[in-house]
Design an enzyme around this catalytic site. Structure first.
Site, mmCIF file in Angstrom:
data_model
loop_
_atom_site.group_PDB
_atom_site.id
_atom_site.type_symbol
_atom_site.label_atom_id
_atom_site.label_comp_id
_atom_site.label_asym_id
_atom_site.label_seq_id
_atom_site.Cartn_x
_atom_site.Cartn_y
_atom_site.Cartn_z
ATOM 1 N N ARG A 154 79.980 46.887 -8.832
ATOM 2 C CA ARG A 154 81.041 46.874 -9.845
ATOM 3 C C ARG A 154 80.999 45.620 -10.705
ATOM 4 N NH1 ARG A 154 85.076 45.600 -7.666
ATOM 5 N NH2 ARG A 154 84.118 44.931 -5.732
ATOM 6 N N ILE A 155 80.845 44.462 -10.061
ATOM 7 C CA ILE A 155 80.873 43.203 -10.807
ATOM 8 C C ILE A 155 79.543 42.976 -11.527
ATOM 9 C CG2 ILE A 155 81.127 40.702 -10.621
ATOM 10 C CD1 ILE A 155 82.970 41.175 -8.227
ATOM 11 N N ARG A 236 78.528 35.197 -2.552
ATOM 12 C CA ARG A 236 78.665 34.568 -1.242
ATOM 13 C C ARG A 236 77.475 33.650 -1.017
ATOM 14 N NH1 ARG A 236 82.833 36.455 -2.001
ATOM 15 N NH2 ARG A 236 84.252 37.619 -0.628
ATOM 16 N N ASP A 260 80.054 28.977 -7.142
ATOM 17 C CA ASP A 260 81.487 29.065 -6.860
ATOM 18 C C ASP A 260 81.746 29.269 -5.375
ATOM 19 O OD1 ASP A 260 84.267 29.278 -7.785
ATOM 20 O OD2 ASP A 260 84.130 31.422 -7.344
ATOM 21 N N GLU A 265 83.913 26.877 3.712
ATOM 22 C CA GLU A 265 85.012 26.766 2.756
ATOM 23 C C GLU A 265 86.336 26.597 3.492
ATOM 24 O OE1 GLU A 265 84.994 30.015 0.000
ATOM 25 O OE2 GLU A 265 82.947 29.666 -0.647
ATOM 26 N N HIS A 285 85.501 28.256 -5.473
ATOM 27 C CA HIS A 285 85.723 29.673 -5.154
ATOM 28 C C HIS A 285 86.948 30.218 -5.895
ATOM 29 C CE1 HIS A 285 84.919 32.945 -1.901
ATOM 30 N NE2 HIS A 285 85.155 33.468 -3.096
ATOM 31 N N GLY A 287 86.558 32.635 -8.372
ATOM 32 C CA GLY A 287 86.152 33.843 -9.075
ATOM 33 C C GLY A 287 87.252 34.876 -9.212
#
Length: 325
Positions: A154-155, A236, A260, A265, A285, A287
């Site tokens: 999708r992205i 990721r 990102d 994290e 991160h 996004g």
């Protein structure tokens, strides 16, 4: 119902229209980040429904075993941070919408923004200006270059459209089914992963992190990139072999990166190479971190809670927990 929301860093959710869906419930929102099992067990001891903001907090067996009142974890997207077997063992439903019908436009926009920032050295130019200096270098134009999309979901599909709108030649690499879909949509695909990395001026990663994609980008792929190429990762960090990106940037292939996402994290180590290298643009991160995206995501997350309350849970990842005992 006692509902707890973790990791709402800027207390954003209470200001969203969708928060009204939780009216009448006892809702506790935590704005800090805590991963300590003892601390989380204390925070969540009375919680019946737990809301997670993506993968910010790991929910593993030793914690779940100490939460006898917990019955539902509601979140969105993938769930590598949640111990699903431990959920099932403890009678906890994991509801997680996979948002198959809607790309994250926020993530797609950030992806292309990072590509532009890296190409034009925007953060470095800003820092130079703030330091009382003027221009600090010469950037690159993206128009006419090859923008590679690794992973056609999708992205990735949305990012490909952005690249085409900027006058770039788009090249796709993905697993067989996705590659065939990209071809059917009219995109050019590479003959191999090696050829893909060698041909692109920008490579952007757009895959879910599953066992099949973990470390799918090898050191050899990065070493094959052009010395003025850019690697963008808003997906990721473990899609890339451990340590391979830093080593590749130090070796000069690719010449730049815009990231990102990180192995650990939140990243607090200011001495981390990705935060200190002059050829890296780094963001924390973000996004999916926009009010618009949060409204979309948490409307679904809160709907999952209401569905559970009504006795008809939705998007259940571990349906075996619903079987009579």
């Amino acid at each position: 119902m006692k509902i707890t929301i973790l990791d709402d860093y800027f207390d954003t959710l209470r200001g969203l229209p969708c928060f009204a869906k939780l009216a009448g419930h006892d809702v506790t929102v935590w704005n800090d980040h805590l991963q300590d099992t003892d601390g989380l067990a204390e925070r969540l001891r009375d919680t019946e429904a737990l809301v997670l903001i993506r993968e910010r907090t790991k929910i593993q067996g030793p914690l779940l075993d100490r939460l006898p009142r917990l019955r539902l974890i509601s979140q969105r997207s993938v769930y590598p941070h949640v111990d699903v077997p431990a959920c099932t063992r403890n009678g906890v439903i994991l509801s997680s919408s996979q948002h198959a019908g809607s790309p994250s436009y926020a993530a797609a926009e950030l992806t292309f923004g990072l590509a532009l920032a890296a190409a034009r050295d925007i953060p470095q130019q800003m820092n130079s200006l703030r330091a009382g200096q003027w221009q600090c270098g010469v950037g690159s134009t993206l128009r006419g270059k090859v923008f590679g999309v690794h992973g056609y979901g999708r992205i990735g599909e949305e990012v490909a459209r952005y690249a085409r709108a900027f006058g770039m030649d788009v090249l796709i690499w993905a697993r067989d089914a996705s590659r065939q879909r990209a071809q059917a949509d009219g995109w050019t695909t590479a003959d191999s992963q090696a050829a893909f990395y060698a041909a692109c001026d920008v490579v952007s990663l757009h895959m879910r992190l599953v066992e099949a994609t973990r470390h799918i980008v090898k050191a050899a792929d990065l070493a094959a990139m052009k010395p003025d190429a850019i690697l963008v990762n808003t997906s990721r960090a473990p899609l890339i072999e451990p340590g391979a990106l830093v080593a590749a940037l130090q070796a000069g292939r690719p010449g730049k990166a815009a990231v990102d996402v990180y192995e650990e994290e939140p990243l607090r180590d200011t001495a981390h190479p990705l935060l200190t290298m002059p050829n890296v643009v780094a963001t924390p991160h973000i996004g999916y971190v926009t009010r618009d995206e949060f409204e979309l995501q948490f409307s679904e997350i809160f709907d999952q809670i209401l569905a559970y309350e009504a006795g008809a849970p939705t998007n259940v990842i571990n349906p075996e927990v619903l079987a009579p005992r």
